[in-house]
Design an enzyme around this catalytic site. Structure first.
Site, mmCIF file in Angstrom:
data_model
loop_
_atom_site.group_PDB
_atom_site.id
_atom_site.type_symbol
_atom_site.label_atom_id
_atom_site.label_comp_id
_atom_site.label_asym_id
_atom_site.label_seq_id
_atom_site.Cartn_x
_atom_site.Cartn_y
_atom_site.Cartn_z
ATOM 1 N N THR A 18 -3.276 -8.623 -1.100
ATOM 2 C CA THR A 18 -2.654 -9.239 -2.742
ATOM 3 C C THR A 18 -1.248 -9.358 -3.688
ATOM 4 O OG1 THR A 18 -5.040 -8.265 -2.925
ATOM 5 C CG2 THR A 18 -3.551 -7.702 -4.899
ATOM 6 N N ARG A 45 -18.580 -9.279 -6.663
ATOM 7 C CA ARG A 45 -18.027 -8.168 -6.543
ATOM 8 C C ARG A 45 -16.291 -8.711 -7.397
ATOM 9 N NH1 ARG A 45 -12.405 -6.543 -5.271
ATOM 10 N NH2 ARG A 45 -12.477 -4.282 -4.864
ATOM 11 N N GLY A 105 -12.604 -6.939 -8.298
ATOM 12 C CA GLY A 105 -12.066 -5.971 -8.131
ATOM 13 C C GLY A 105 -11.032 -5.672 -9.667
ATOM 14 N N ASP A 106 -9.637 -4.820 -9.081
ATOM 15 C CA ASP A 106 -8.743 -4.204 -10.259
ATOM 16 C C ASP A 106 -7.813 -5.212 -10.604
ATOM 17 O OD1 ASP A 106 -7.876 -4.285 -7.898
ATOM 18 O OD2 ASP A 106 -6.501 -3.309 -9.032
ATOM 19 N N THR A 147 -2.071 -2.824 -5.912
ATOM 20 C CA THR A 147 -2.718 -3.493 -4.518
ATOM 21 C C THR A 147 -3.533 -2.124 -4.285
ATOM 22 O OG1 THR A 147 -2.301 -4.543 -2.529
ATOM 23 C CG2 THR A 147 -0.463 -3.441 -3.965
ATOM 24 N N GLY A 148 -4.572 -2.629 -3.158
ATOM 25 C CA GLY A 148 -4.834 -1.343 -2.602
ATOM 26 C C GLY A 148 -7.046 -1.390 -2.810
ATOM 27 N N GLY A 171 -9.643 -1.508 -4.590
ATOM 28 C CA GLY A 171 -9.310 -2.197 -6.268
ATOM 29 C C GLY A 171 -10.815 -0.976 -7.330
HETATM 30 N N1 ASP Z 1 -7.034 -4.677 -5.135
HETATM 31 C C1 ASP Z 1 -7.080 -5.736 -4.356
HETATM 32 C C2 ASP Z 1 -8.798 -6.149 -4.647
HETATM 33 O O1 ASP Z 1 -9.846 -4.661 -4.938
HETATM 34 C C3 ASP Z 1 -7.806 -5.882 -3.080
HETATM 35 C C4 ASP Z 1 -5.872 -5.825 -2.369
HETATM 36 O O2 ASP Z 1 -4.811 -4.963 -2.856
HETATM 37 O O3 ASP Z 1 -5.355 -5.547 -1.612
HETATM 38 O O4 ASP Z 1 -9.280 -6.602 -5.483
#
Ligand code: ASP
Length: 314
Positions: A182, A210, A212-213, A233-234, A236
């Site tokens: 991300t 789905r 995410g955040d 990032t991470g 979500g």
């Molecule tokens: N935060 C993103 C999600 O959950 C994924 C990522 O940060 O790589 O969609």
């Protein structure tokens, strides 16, 4: 305290680890890209461009680089399809635009900006968002614009493990993750205005639909001139449950912390409440740049108060 006229910028290309020893060339390519895009951002800010314009420009360039999990480099869902999420927020008046589960759009961040500018809504999803893109004159890209052999192999690996993974979730020897995902950008312009942008293909092998955040205001993206601009990032789901962006902003607003203290307090909250995995970049109202992470590393770069460009993964 930032002097009047100073600008700051931070960008990230995802949290996780990238094994420098195993893949030194790949690591160098990531850092090169981060440095190049930081310099584009600097040029916009130098010319008096707004924080909003800067984060949109940087996020678009990151989406255009197939190394990152956004735009053309997006990961694939359970059916081998790309579904992307993105959001942009203006700290001047908390105006924002977001899109979720969109397909065939080269730059979801630009579509998010259009949602902000031209619709009476904050978020549009899936087919509705794509029809809105058509009305805005944003061209749809063919499927093959997005599919890279790496992404197909990565999905196959996730399917074999029956797992939903972060882009950077290929386990290394000590169980940590590698490769980055991300993207995000946060900035303070010469006028002292803040903005944030986050864009992603989400998680590898995620369920269709789905979200995410990244497109959720207050979770993966947040900007308020009174406090700070945040991009996450991470995993979500962890950020959505803790509203990490707004939590960091609230630590500044209600506990009189500076950006660095608020970032540390936010990361502590993320760990304590949900054992959250990932990281954030933060530029505060004074132009101070901070990062916080619970993953081993995060690829990111920054320019603090018109200073030198810095880039690294740590
Ligand atoms: N935060 C993103 C999600 O959950 C994924 C990522 O940060 O790589 O969609």
């Amino acid at each position: 305290m930032a002097k009047k006229g100073h600008y700051s910028l931070m960008i990230h290309g995802g949290a996780g680890t990238l094994d420098r020893v195993k893949e030194p060339e790949t690591a160098a390519r990531y850092l090169q890209s981060i440095r190049r895009i930081l310099e584009h951002g600097r040029a916009v800010l130098e010319l008096g461009g707004s924080a909003l314009q800067t984060v949109e420009t940087c996020a678009s360039l990151l989406e255009d680089d197939p190394l990152f999990n956004a735009g053309c480099g997006s990961v694939l869902n359970e059916f081998g399809k790309v579904e992307m999420d993105a959001a942009i927020m203006d700290g001047r008046d908390l105006s924002a635009g977001a899109v979720a589960a969109v397909q065939n759009i080269a730059n979801p961040i630009q579509l998010a900006r259009q949602v902000m500018a031209k619709s009476e809504h904050v978020m549009l999803i899936a087919e509705g968002a794509m029809r809105f893109a058509d009305r805005c004159g944003i061209e749809r890209q063919p499927d093959n614009y997005f599919y890279t052999p790496d992404r197909v192999a990565q999905l196959e690996q996730a399917r074999q493990k029956h797992r939903i993974m972060l882009d950077h979730d290929a386990n290394d020897a000590d169980g940590e993750t590698e490769k980055y995902g991300t993207i995000g950008a946060v900035a303070r312009d010469r006028e002292g205005n803040l903005a944030a942008a986050t864009s992603t293909g989400g998680m590898v092998n995620k369920r269709m639909g789905r979200v995410g955040d990244s497109p959720i205001l207050g979770a993966g993206v947040y900007a308020d001139n009174e406090t700070c601009a945040v991009s996450a990032t991470g995993y979500g789901e962890d950020f959505m449950r803790t509203l990490i962006g707004k939590t960091i902003s609230d630590f500044m607003l209600m506990k009189a912390m500076d950006g660095t203290q608020a970032t540390a307090a936010g990361i502590d909250y993320l760990k304590r409440k949900v054992q959250g995995r990932g990281g954030v970049i933060v530029v505060d109202k004074n132009g101070q740049c901070s990062r916080g992470l619970t993953s081993k590393k995060m690829i990111h770069g920054w320019i603090e108060m018109c200073g030198e460009s810095m880039a690294g993964y740590y």
